[in-house]
Design a protein around this motif. Structure first.
Motif, PDB file in Angstrom:
ATOM      1  N   GLU A   6       0.834  -1.198   0.000  1.00 38.41           N
ATOM      2  CA  GLU A   6       0.000   0.000   0.000  1.00 38.41           C
ATOM      3  C   GLU A   6       0.874   1.256   0.000  1.00 38.41           C
ATOM      4  O   GLU A   6       2.004   1.246   0.497  1.00 38.41           O
ATOM      5  CB  GLU A   6      -0.909   0.067   1.237  1.00 38.41           C
ATOM      6  N   SER A  21      -3.152   3.482  -2.850  1.00 38.60           N
ATOM      7  CA  SER A  21      -2.855   2.503  -3.888  1.00 38.60           C
ATOM      8  C   SER A  21      -2.431   1.193  -3.245  1.00 38.60           C
ATOM      9  O   SER A  21      -1.817   1.185  -2.179  1.00 38.60           O
ATOM     10  CB  SER A  21      -1.725   3.006  -4.797  1.00 38.60           C
ATOM     11  N   CYS A  22      -2.749   0.103  -3.911  1.00 36.46           N
ATOM     12  CA  CYS A  22      -2.328  -1.227  -3.466  1.00 36.46           C
ATOM     13  C   CYS A  22      -1.791  -1.970  -4.686  1.00 36.46           C
ATOM     14  O   CYS A  22      -2.561  -2.371  -5.562  1.00 36.46           O
ATOM     15  CB  CYS A  22      -3.498  -1.975  -2.856  1.00 36.46           C
ATOM     16  N   ALA A  23      -0.483  -2.106  -4.739  1.00 34.84           N
ATOM     17  CA  ALA A  23       0.154  -2.787  -5.856  1.00 34.84           C
ATOM     18  C   ALA A  23       0.315  -4.261  -5.527  1.00 34.84           C
ATOM     19  O   ALA A  23       0.886  -4.612  -4.494  1.00 34.84           O
ATOM     20  CB  ALA A  23       1.504  -2.154  -6.142  1.00 34.84           C
ATOM     21  N   ARG A  72      -9.733  -0.324 -10.007  1.00 31.54           N
ATOM     22  CA  ARG A  72      -8.549  -1.118 -10.322  1.00 31.54           C
ATOM     23  C   ARG A  72      -7.950  -0.660 -11.643  1.00 31.54           C
ATOM     24  O   ARG A  72      -8.643  -0.098 -12.493  1.00 31.54           O
ATOM     25  CB  ARG A  72      -8.908  -2.596 -10.414  1.00 31.54           C
ATOM     26  N   LYS A  76      -1.636  -2.251 -14.396  1.00 37.45           N
ATOM     27  CA  LYS A  76      -0.675  -2.031 -13.303  1.00 37.45           C
ATOM     28  C   LYS A  76      -0.881  -3.017 -12.153  1.00 37.45           C
ATOM     29  O   LYS A  76      -0.151  -2.962 -11.164  1.00 37.45           O
ATOM     30  CB  LYS A  76      -0.797  -0.603 -12.785  1.00 37.45           C
ATOM     31  N   ASN A  77      -1.892  -3.874 -12.268  1.00 37.37           N
ATOM     32  CA  ASN A  77      -2.172  -4.830 -11.187  1.00 37.37           C
ATOM     33  C   ASN A  77      -2.320  -4.098  -9.848  1.00 37.37           C
ATOM     34  O   ASN A  77      -1.789  -4.532  -8.817  1.00 37.37           O
ATOM     35  CB  ASN A  77      -1.066  -5.870 -11.090  1.00 37.37           C
ATOM     36  N   THR A  78      -3.038  -3.000  -9.904  1.00 34.34           N
ATOM     37  CA  THR A  78      -3.140  -2.106  -8.747  1.00 34.34           C
ATOM     38  C   THR A  78      -4.598  -1.779  -8.458  1.00 34.34           C
ATOM     39  O   THR A  78      -5.394  -1.578  -9.378  1.00 34.34           O
ATOM     40  CB  THR A  78      -2.362  -0.811  -9.006  1.00 34.34           C
ATOM     41  N   TYR A  80      -7.079   0.848  -6.166  1.00 31.45           N
ATOM     42  CA  TYR A  80      -7.058   2.173  -5.566  1.00 31.45           C
ATOM     43  C   TYR A  80      -8.248   2.357  -4.626  1.00 31.45           C
ATOM     44  O   TYR A  80      -9.292   1.734  -4.798  1.00 31.45           O
ATOM     45  CB  TYR A  80      -7.123   3.250  -6.651  1.00 31.45           C
TER      46      TYR A  80
END
Length: 122
Positions: A6, A21-23, A72, A76-78, A80
């Motif tokens: 995060e 953000s959560c990658a 999402r 970026k495979n992220t 938010y």
């Protein structure tokens, strides 16, 4: 294994906005549900929002509905969490989590990030 990191927390005045953000890395999360939880000092961890990666359906806690938006970025495979109209009671450590079943219980989630602090001043 899925690793979650995060970012985006910080200090903001009441009424302000932040985007967390959560990658995700490791195993693909395309079949997972991605959730945000938060924990304030002295309180239990509570559900904030969840997104089903496949299909993109979302669900929110009543306390944040209309103010927070989970989304999402596939490339970026992220995931938010856009937080608007922040209140002092939103102050907490915010955690990203991944699980195979979407829901409001933290027990449904297998992977967790380290958390990011959000502080809202009055």
């Amino acid at each position: 294994q899925v690793q979650l990191v995060e970012s985006g927390g910080g200090l903001v005045q009441a009424g302000g906005s932040l985007r967390l953000s959560c990658a995700a890395s490791g195993r693909t999360v395309s079949s997972y549900a991605m959730g945000w939880f938060r924990q304030a000092p002295g309180k239990e961890r509570e559900f904030v929002a969840v997104l089903r990666w496949s299909g993109g359906s979302t669900y929110y806690a009543d306390s944040v509905k209309g103010r927070f938006t989970i989304s999402r970025d596939n490339a970026k495979n992220t995931v938010y969490l856009q937080m608007n109209s922040l209140k002092p009671e939103d102050t907490a450590i915010y955690y990203c989590a991944a699980g195979t079943v979407a829901g409001g219980s933290s027990n449904l989630y297998h992977y967790w990030g380290q958390g990011t602090q959000v502080t809202v001043s009055s």
